[in-house]
Scaffold this active site. Structure first.
Site, PDB file in Angstrom:
ATOM      1  N   LYS A 177      37.995  40.070  34.714  1.00 58.64           N
ATOM      2  CA  LYS A 177      39.270  40.112  35.607  1.00 58.64           C
ATOM      3  C   LYS A 177      40.409  39.213  34.900  1.00 58.64           C
ATOM      4  CE  LYS A 177      37.722  41.309  39.830  1.00 58.64           C
ATOM      5  NZ  LYS A 177      35.890  41.485  39.630  1.00 58.64           N
ATOM      6  N   SER A 216      38.251  37.592  43.982  1.00 59.74           N
ATOM      7  CA  SER A 216      37.501  38.316  42.650  1.00 59.74           C
ATOM      8  C   SER A 216      37.245  39.993  43.487  1.00 59.74           C
ATOM      9  CB  SER A 216      36.216  37.579  42.885  1.00 59.74           C
ATOM     10  OG  SER A 216      35.853  38.128  40.968  1.00 59.74           O
ATOM     11  N   SER A 276      32.825  38.177  36.400  1.00 67.30           N
ATOM     12  CA  SER A 276      34.471  38.069  36.847  1.00 67.30           C
ATOM     13  C   SER A 276      35.225  37.377  36.132  1.00 67.30           C
ATOM     14  CB  SER A 276      34.300  38.123  38.364  1.00 67.30           C
ATOM     15  OG  SER A 276      33.997  39.473  39.376  1.00 67.30           O
TER      16      SER A 276
END
Length: 474
Positions: free
Chosen positions: A148, A203, A145
């Site tokens: 991101k 997340s 993640s």
């Protein structure tokens, strides 16, 4: 009828019951009783064959049993430890292309933290871009993640945080099994700020998918992210999903993730979201006693999963921490990029895939590298640099509309670790008229200091905002 075994008769001593004789020829009885002899030969031969087959099968069984028993008790082969490529990217400096740890340990420079287990890590000055130390920083690994951050660099400038959006059921389809979620529901309305808090604090892949739908869908968002990675000179990165979920071919590096964080920190909204510890997230509409929805909406608390920011039962909040993003998947292991300030210095750290021997180890190793960086930064010489975006190179100039120059962008040449500047090479090719009467090639070499996005002291980010709030994607 002829025997298929031989073109001529096989001769054995008379009376040998095990001998094979051509059909109809009996050395003892002669051809007077061929049928009876054939039956006798076949019976005796079959019996002998059975005895031989039994002996062979018993031997094979014994041997096979030994082999199988050995196989059952043999220890499984250990999984080979992944190794970085012998040659990696040299973006940011020639030393970064070599595997292993790169650091200039001179008198007065403290030793690096012992027993670091992460496959890749980097410590850099967020203001100057100087890389203080690194370990396999260009090793292409699954990012989880932390990808991101690139998603935010790409999509966040496009929508004002007060804009609202009603979620459709189709917006939430296609998320990977076991995805992290913030708890978005279809047919409910959220502000853009709500969605970004869901991305950074929890997340939430559901928040990523909704924002991707606002951006034109997953395929367009993936294409935009790959274009943004190219603009940032993050050449180790290939995006397959915008949320960082494990997919074949989805790769990044500690170097690239640090570029994504540095770029995002130029945006005040990015800084605000990634440094938020807790927030209230909108839930469903409250219902009256009859079960009908009211005009009052419920909410629930969400907390940042960055343990250097929020702390945990076995780790304290890191002094001076101000973000940025963490991740954890099966393929990637734990990943983390953080920014912290102390004594007027702002440092970035990225850690990828430490050993699975200790809880919160990714944060412990990141904290130890930050501690080292703050002690070493006044005296340690850099081993490389964080390169600027292509549009910020000296030879380019934004157009009047705030977009990029129409000139072909130049890639930064590898800079040496000891300098804050680099050698930039430009190659421009101009093709003449439709008749193609002439071709002129100009090669220019010039030495200029590396432009850096300076972060103001006293804040975890600062710096200049992107002109026009967004940029055209190629």
């Amino acid at each position: 009828m002829r025997s298929s075994m031989s073109s001529g008769p096989l001769r054995f001593p008379p009376g040998d019951v095990g001998s094979v004789t051509p059909m109809g020829v009996d050395p003892v009885v002669g051809p007077r009783r061929p049928a009876l002899y054939v039956r006798r030969v076949l019976m005796t031969t079959t019996a002998a064959a059975r005895r031989r087959a039994l002996a062979v099968s018993m031997t094979a069984a014994l041997l096979g049993g030994t082999v199988l028993a050995g196989t059952a008790t043999a220890a499984p082969k250990p999984t080979p430890t992944p190794r970085p490529p012998a040659q990696m990217s040299s973006v940011g400096g020639d030393r970064l292309a070599a595997p292993g740890t790169q650091v200039n340990l001179a008198p007065g420079v403290p030793a690096l933290p012992p027993k670091l287990t992460s496959r890749s890590w980097i410590v850099a000055d967020a203001e100057t871009g100087a890389i203080l130390a690194e370990h396999n920083a260009h090793w292409r690994l699954a990012p989880a993640s932390t990808l991101k951050m690139l998603f935010a660099d790409t999509v966040l400038p496009k929508f004002p945080k007060t804009q609202t959006y009603k979620v459709a059921l189709s917006d939430l389809k296609g998320m990977g099994e076991g995805s992290s979620l913030v708890g978005i529901k279809e047919n409910l309305t959220y502000t853009v700020k709500d969605l970004w808090l869901g991305v950074f604090l929890r997340s939430g892949n559901d928040a990523v998918h909704v924002l991707s739908a606002m951006n034109g869908g997953i395929p367009k968002t993936v294409a935009d992210m790959n274009a943004e990675a190219h603009e940032l000179q993050a050449n180790d990165t290939h995006v397959v999903t915008p949320d960082g979920y494990d997919e074949p071919g989805q790769l990044s590096s500690a170097y690239d993730l640090t570029l994504f964080a540095r770029q995002g920190l130029q945006n005040p909204d990015f800084r605000s979201y990634c440094s938020t510890v807790t927030a209230q997230f909108p839930g469903d509409w409250k219902k009256d006693k009859s079960g009908k929805p009211t005009k009052v909406r419920d909410s629930f608390a969400i907390q940042n999963t960055n343990r250097l920011l929020s702390g945990d039962y076995d780790i304290s909040r890191y002094a001076g921490i101000a973000g940025v993003k963490n991740g954890d998947t099966t393929n990637a292991g734990a990943t983390f990029t953080g920014v912290a300030q102390r004594g007027g210095r702002t440092l970035l750290v990225t850690v990828m895939n430490p050993a699975h021997t200790e809880h919160n180890l990714v944060y412990r190793e990141a904290a130890s590298l930050l501690d080292w960086g703050f002690k070493a930064s006044p005296m340690v010489r850099s081993v490389g640099t964080l390169v600027p975006p292509l549009s910020k190179l000296p030879h380019t100039s934004p157009s009047a509309s705030g977009g990029k120059s129409t000139e072909p962008p130049l890639k930064a040449a590898a800079s040496t670790g000891a300098s804050s500047g680099g050698m930039w090479t430009a190659a421009g090719i101009a093709v003449g008229t439709a008749a193609l009467l002439a071709v002129v090639i100009i090669v220019v070499r010039r030495r200029r200091p590396l432009p850096s996005e300076v972060l103001p002291s006293g804040a975890p980010s600062g710096g200049r905002r992107r002109r026009g709030g967004s940029r055209r994607r190629r």
